[in-house]
Motif scaffolding. Structure first.
Motif, PDB file in Angstrom:
ATOM      1  N   ALA A   3      -5.398  -0.986  -7.006  1.00 29.56           N
ATOM      2  CA  ALA A   3      -6.683  -0.291  -6.866  1.00 29.56           C
ATOM      3  C   ALA A   3      -6.578   0.821  -5.839  1.00 29.56           C
ATOM      4  CB  ALA A   3      -7.767  -1.275  -6.417  1.00 29.56           C
ATOM      5  N   ARG A   4      -7.496   1.771  -5.937  1.00 29.25           N
ATOM      6  CA  ARG A   4      -7.664   2.753  -4.868  1.00 29.25           C
ATOM      7  C   ARG A   4      -8.282   2.015  -3.674  1.00 29.25           C
ATOM      8  NH1 ARG A   4      -8.399   8.337  -7.141  1.00 29.25           N
ATOM      9  NH2 ARG A   4      -9.867   8.717  -5.447  1.00 29.25           N
ATOM     10  N   PHE A  53      -5.304  10.087  -1.017  1.00 30.00           N
ATOM     11  CA  PHE A  53      -6.023   8.817  -1.097  1.00 30.00           C
ATOM     12  C   PHE A  53      -5.033   7.660  -1.071  1.00 30.00           C
ATOM     13  CE2 PHE A  53      -5.088   7.869  -5.568  1.00 30.00           C
ATOM     14  CZ  PHE A  53      -4.918   9.128  -6.140  1.00 30.00           C
ATOM     15  N   ILE A 107      -3.714   3.812  -2.081  1.00 32.57           N
ATOM     16  CA  ILE A 107      -3.650   2.882  -3.204  1.00 32.57           C
ATOM     17  C   ILE A 107      -3.030   1.602  -2.681  1.00 32.57           C
ATOM     18  CG2 ILE A 107      -2.566   2.425  -5.444  1.00 32.57           C
ATOM     19  CD1 ILE A 107      -2.212   5.575  -5.477  1.00 32.57           C
ATOM     20  N   ALA A 108      -3.461   0.481  -3.199  1.00 28.51           N
ATOM     21  CA  ALA A 108      -2.881  -0.783  -2.757  1.00 28.51           C
ATOM     22  C   ALA A 108      -2.796  -1.763  -3.909  1.00 28.51           C
ATOM     23  CB  ALA A 108      -3.736  -1.395  -1.649  1.00 28.51           C
ATOM     24  N   TRP A 131       0.836  -1.197   0.000  1.00 25.19           N
ATOM     25  CA  TRP A 131       0.000   0.000   0.000  1.00 25.19           C
ATOM     26  C   TRP A 131       0.875   1.253   0.000  1.00 25.19           C
ATOM     27  CZ3 TRP A 131       0.613   3.528   3.956  1.00 25.19           C
ATOM     28  CH2 TRP A 131       1.311   3.059   5.085  1.00 25.19           C
ATOM     29  N   THR A 132       0.275   2.369  -0.403  1.00 24.38           N
ATOM     30  CA  THR A 132       0.895   3.680  -0.250  1.00 24.38           C
ATOM     31  C   THR A 132      -0.235   4.712  -0.164  1.00 24.38           C
ATOM     32  OG1 THR A 132       2.546   5.234  -1.109  1.00 24.38           O
ATOM     33  CG2 THR A 132       1.132   4.174  -2.731  1.00 24.38           C
ATOM     34  N   VAL A 133       0.121   5.939   0.150  1.00 26.75           N
ATOM     35  CA  VAL A 133      -0.849   7.033   0.152  1.00 26.75           C
ATOM     36  C   VAL A 133      -0.381   8.057  -0.870  1.00 26.75           C
ATOM     37  CG1 VAL A 133      -1.958   8.853   1.500  1.00 26.75           C
ATOM     38  CG2 VAL A 133      -1.397   6.654   2.579  1.00 26.75           C
ATOM     39  N   GLN A 134      -1.280   8.479  -1.719  1.00 31.26           N
ATOM     40  CA  GLN A 134      -0.976   9.509  -2.713  1.00 31.26           C
ATOM     41  C   GLN A 134      -1.162  10.863  -2.043  1.00 31.26           C
ATOM     42  OE1 GLN A 134       0.255   9.157  -5.722  1.00 31.26           O
ATOM     43  NE2 GLN A 134       0.289  11.375  -5.971  1.00 31.26           N
ATOM     44  N   ARG A 135      -0.060  11.555  -1.753  1.00 31.92           N
ATOM     45  CA  ARG A 135      -0.123  12.773  -0.949  1.00 31.92           C
ATOM     46  C   ARG A 135      -0.150  14.051  -1.788  1.00 31.92           C
ATOM     47  NH1 ARG A 135      -1.213  11.523   4.492  1.00 31.92           N
ATOM     48  NH2 ARG A 135      -0.089   9.598   5.001  1.00 31.92           N
ATOM     49  N   PHE A 136       0.097  13.943  -3.090  1.00 28.04           N
ATOM     50  CA  PHE A 136       0.025  15.154  -3.923  1.00 28.04           C
ATOM     51  C   PHE A 136      -0.918  14.874  -5.077  1.00 28.04           C
ATOM     52  CE2 PHE A 136       2.506  13.790  -7.639  1.00 28.04           C
ATOM     53  CZ  PHE A 136       3.270  12.750  -7.135  1.00 28.04           C
TER      54      PHE A 136
END
Lengths: 125, 380
Positions: free
Chosen positions: A87-88, A72, A74-75, A51-56
């Protein structure tokens, strides 16, 4: 709601993947070559593989999300016996994300079109 | 394959240079390489060059001279420089040329790369949903790796700290101020777990290398370094690549593993024989994973290596001695050649404050989308 693309979501909902007829290998999304691949519904539940988080805010085009940007998640989600799909995520606390968390496919309203995401898999009451 | 030599290198400073196009930077680098090699443009028999965003490399003949030579453009994403080197070496090995040039340059606009899904064979929705970002791929890949092999957030920070410390010693680098570990770890997240200081940024720069046959190198009395091997490979099944809407459940090796094995085999040496290495560091996690993918350590050993300072200049295996992509920035067409240029300087004893004492063998590794890797091994 119109879907964000044809041949992406099946009723259920389920993601539509492609099963390579010769080998049994499963991919997502369903490739255009229908001789080589047949459509299959992918499992609806899985576990977060990474997983990660889209910060920009991604650049537009091609990003079609809201101007008012919220980070948001994403994984990659491992769908047992099938494949690992990107996917989101929706409905997860961004500070509590972990590899291995169970999740389920949901239909998401993405700017008025039906798209897909994975949400937390709660225990059944 | 020990009949190809590097006899000259030229570099245009990386970072941001107002008023000079990427192509002009490429010309500067090419002229510097020719001068370093002690040859004229008219002596070059073949050229290979590439740029992702700054124009067609072959138009450089308008500046360098209309000699009619074959000049082939190369496009392999971030691996472009490595592919250009491979092609120039192949031309010499095959006997087509005694002297060849490999050049790479770029000048990217500010902000993240914004590739278009259609260019990569992907559906529009992939970009519309916000999945078409290289930063996500790196974050997703390192997160999985950290989980599997026990790499800590602190280790990601140590890689970046080393990069900026080395960049401060490199005239051609972009980021030339050391940054402390705490500042790196506490900087804003870009894509968790990677903070702003753990990512390279698209930027500008150019590098050119002059390659010669053994005969020509001897004739010129050049300060030559042998190109013992150069291998370019694309992805095998199961590799985890950027812009992948799905992955196979079972992981296969990466193109890096293939290129690394091929290069070591061609050179007839192993990872333990390498004195200095330039490994693709698009972000901190990439350098860590590439240490293992290139065969220098086992998965998970990076945690101890970074804690011990093993990859610093003066350590057991210095990695990214000029600060890599983190400190130099990432002009796609040039980076693969920057790595070789740095190794060339190291083996010729011209690396100044970055010099690895007694370096005799050097290794470079570059990786690009959609799954291409180029590895080069130099020896003196």
């Amino acid at each position: 709601m119109e879907a964000i693309a044809p041949d992406l979501l099946a009723p259920g909902p389920a993601l539509i993947g492609g099963r390579e007829r010769a080998t049994g290998r499963i991919v997502f999304p369903l490739p255009a070559d229908r001789e080589r691949y047949e459509a299959v519904d992918l499992p609806r539940e899985g576990r977060i593989w990474s997983w990660t988080v889209q910060r920009f805010r991604p650049k537009s085009p091609p990003y079609a999300g809201p101007d008012d940007f919220e980070p948001f998640a994403i994984a990659y989600v491992e769908l047992p016996g099938a494949c690992i799909v990107e996917a989101r995520l929706t409905g997860f606390d961004l500070d509590s994300l972990k590899v291995g968390l169970p999740c389920r496919l949901v239909v998401e309203d993405f700017g008025g079109r039906a798209s897909f995401a994975f949400a937390p898999l709660e225990d059944q009451p | 394959m020990s009949d190809v030599f590097l006899i000259g290198g030229g570099i245009h400073r990386f970072g941001r240079t107002e008023g000079r196009t990427g192509l002009q930077q490429g010309v500067v680098a090419a002229r510097a390489a020719l001068a370093d090699a002690g040859v004229e443009w008219g002596d070059i028999q073949m050229a290979f060059g590439g740029s992702s965003a700054a124009g067609n490399a072959d138009t450089m003949v308008a500046e360098l001279g209309l000699t009619g030579l074959p000049f082939i453009n190369v496009a392999n994403g971030c691996a472009t420089g490595g592919s250009a080197l491979w092609a120039a070496a192949a031309a010499i090995r095959s006997g087509e040329a005694d002297l060849a040039l490999a050049v790479g340059f770029d000048k990217h606009p500010r902000g993240a790369f914004d590739p278009k899904p259609a260019d990569w064979g992907l559906p529009d929705w992939y970009g519309e949903l916000g999945l078409m970002l290289t930063t996500q791929f790196f974050a997703l890949k390192i997160r999985r790796y950290m989980e599997q092999f026990g790499i800590s957030q602190r280790t990601l920070g140590l890689v970046a700290e080393k990069a900026y410390a080395n960049g401060a010693l490199a005239d051609h680098a972009w980021r030339r101020e050391p940054i402390g570990l705490e500042a790196i770890l506490e900087a804003p997240m870009v894509n968790d777990p990677l903070t702003k200081f753990m990512f390279c940024a698209p930027a500008e720069g150019a590098v050119a290398l002059v390659l010669a046959s053994a005969r020509k190198a001897r004739e010129l009395g050049a300060d030559a370094v042998a190109l013992k091997a150069v291998a370019v490979k694309t992805r095998p099944p199961g590799s985890f690549e950027v812009f992948s809407p799905s992955l196979d459940p079972v992981r296969g090796p990466s193109p890096t593993v293939l290129a690394s094995r091929a290069a070591f085999e061609a050179a007839g040496i192993g990872p333990e024989d390498i004195d200095v290495a330039q490994l693709q560091d698009t972000e901190s996690g990439a350098e860590i994973m590439h240490m293992a993918e290139n065969g220098f350590c086992a998965d998970g050993e990076q945690e101890a290596w970074l804690a011990e300072g093993a990859t610093r200049i003066g350590g057991r295996l210095p990695v990214n001695t000029d600060g890599g992509c983190l400190a130099c920035g990432e002009p796609i067409g040039a980076s693969g050649l920057r790595q070789v240029h740095e190794n060339l300087a190291q083996l010729r004893g011209r690396a100044g404050a970055r010099q690895v004492e007694g370096a005799r063998t050097a290794y470079s590794h570059v990786y690009g989308a959609p799954g291409v890797s180029a590895v080069a091994i130099l020896a003196r």
